[in-house]
Design a protein around this motif. Sequence first.
Motif, PDB file in Angstrom:
ATOM      1  N   HIS A  36       0.799  -1.219   0.000  1.00 31.46           N
ATOM      2  CA  HIS A  36       0.000   0.000   0.000  1.00 31.46           C
ATOM      3  C   HIS A  36       0.839   1.280   0.000  1.00 31.46           C
ATOM      4  N   VAL A  37       1.617   1.457   1.046  1.00 27.35           N
ATOM      5  CA  VAL A  37       2.268   2.744   1.290  1.00 27.35           C
ATOM      6  C   VAL A  37       3.312   3.094   0.229  1.00 27.35           C
ATOM      7  N   GLN A  38       4.257   2.210  -0.012  1.00 28.99           N
ATOM      8  CA  GLN A  38       5.336   2.485  -0.971  1.00 28.99           C
ATOM      9  C   GLN A  38       4.803   2.781  -2.375  1.00 28.99           C
ATOM     10  N   PRO A  39       3.934   1.919  -2.929  1.00 28.25           N
ATOM     11  CA  PRO A  39       3.439   2.222  -4.280  1.00 28.25           C
ATOM     12  C   PRO A  39       2.679   3.554  -4.362  1.00 28.25           C
ATOM     13  N   HIS A  40       1.910   3.864  -3.315  1.00 34.73           N
ATOM     14  CA  HIS A  40       1.144   5.114  -3.330  1.00 34.73           C
ATOM     15  C   HIS A  40       2.068   6.320  -3.315  1.00 34.73           C
ATOM     16  N   PHE A  41       2.993   6.364  -2.369  1.00 36.48           N
ATOM     17  CA  PHE A  41       3.826   7.549  -2.224  1.00 36.48           C
ATOM     18  C   PHE A  41       4.915   7.641  -3.284  1.00 36.48           C
ATOM     19  N   ASP A  42       5.226   6.541  -3.974  1.00 34.94           N
ATOM     20  CA  ASP A  42       6.128   6.621  -5.120  1.00 34.94           C
ATOM     21  C   ASP A  42       5.502   7.448  -6.238  1.00 34.94           C
ATOM     22  N   ASN A  43       4.170   7.452  -6.306  1.00 31.65           N
ATOM     23  CA  ASN A  43       3.452   8.160  -7.369  1.00 31.65           C
ATOM     24  C   ASN A  43       2.670   9.376  -6.860  1.00 31.65           C
ATOM     25  N   HIS A  44       2.906   9.785  -5.621  1.00 34.48           N
ATOM     26  CA  HIS A  44       2.174  10.893  -4.996  1.00 34.48           C
ATOM     27  C   HIS A  44       3.004  12.164  -5.136  1.00 34.48           C
ATOM     28  N   SER A  45       2.431  13.187  -5.755  1.00 34.45           N
ATOM     29  CA  SER A  45       3.222  14.384  -6.011  1.00 34.45           C
ATOM     30  C   SER A  45       2.903  15.564  -5.098  1.00 34.45           C
ATOM     31  N   SER A  46       1.751  15.555  -4.425  1.00 34.02           N
ATOM     32  CA  SER A  46       1.415  16.706  -3.580  1.00 34.02           C
ATOM     33  C   SER A  46       2.063  16.591  -2.203  1.00 34.02           C
ATOM     34  N   ASP A  47       2.140  17.728  -1.525  1.00 32.93           N
ATOM     35  CA  ASP A  47       2.764  17.771  -0.210  1.00 32.93           C
ATOM     36  C   ASP A  47       1.935  17.035   0.836  1.00 32.93           C
ATOM     37  N   ILE A  48       2.613  16.548   1.861  1.00 35.19           N
ATOM     38  CA  ILE A  48       2.000  15.777   2.943  1.00 35.19           C
ATOM     39  C   ILE A  48       2.347  16.460   4.255  1.00 35.19           C
ATOM     40  N   VAL A  49       1.355  16.546   5.153  1.00 31.26           N
ATOM     41  CA  VAL A  49       1.574  17.157   6.462  1.00 31.26           C
ATOM     42  C   VAL A  49       1.094  16.219   7.563  1.00 31.26           C
ATOM     43  N   ARG A  50       1.600  16.437   8.753  1.00 35.36           N
ATOM     44  CA  ARG A  50       1.184  15.648   9.920  1.00 35.36           C
ATOM     45  C   ARG A  50      -0.318  15.826  10.143  1.00 35.36           C
ATOM     46  N   GLY A  51      -1.000  14.705  10.450  1.00 37.62           N
ATOM     47  CA  GLY A  51      -2.433  14.741  10.712  1.00 37.62           C
ATOM     48  C   GLY A  51      -3.286  14.479   9.484  1.00 37.62           C
TER      49      GLY A  51
END
Length: 129
Positions: A36-51
């Motif tokens: 789940h996590v690795q494949p998603h964030f490998d292709n995720h381009s927007s910024d991520i914040v805590r919460g």
Amino acid sequence: RVVLTQLHVLPYESSLPEQYKKSKLAVEDVALLRDHVQPHFDNHSSDIVRGQEVTIRDVRFKVISVEPKDGGGCGKDTVLICKGMPLRDTAVAAKAKPKAKAGGRMTAAQVLGKSSEPPPDEGGKCVVS
């Protein structure tokens, strides 16, 4: 753009398939990262914040922490972490709490979840059973 050095996410218990539940206190973190996590964030381009919450293949995750603390995007060197207890939904946790009957009084047994009986009326006296 700021690139995260570390991203820690945890799944919500209610959306987590059984195969990823190691115990009530831990998840199968390696499998969750791989599937789940690795494949998603490998292709995720927007910024991520805590919460922040994100749904990946029908599993809900919450961002527990990010480095740097102001957030940023994932890069090839971002360390992904998925260790810890699965999170409880606030709606599920609220249902699990005992509710006081009319008058707002509860016995100690009700508070501890050992009784579903309403507290006896003792004319204003405190009742602990």
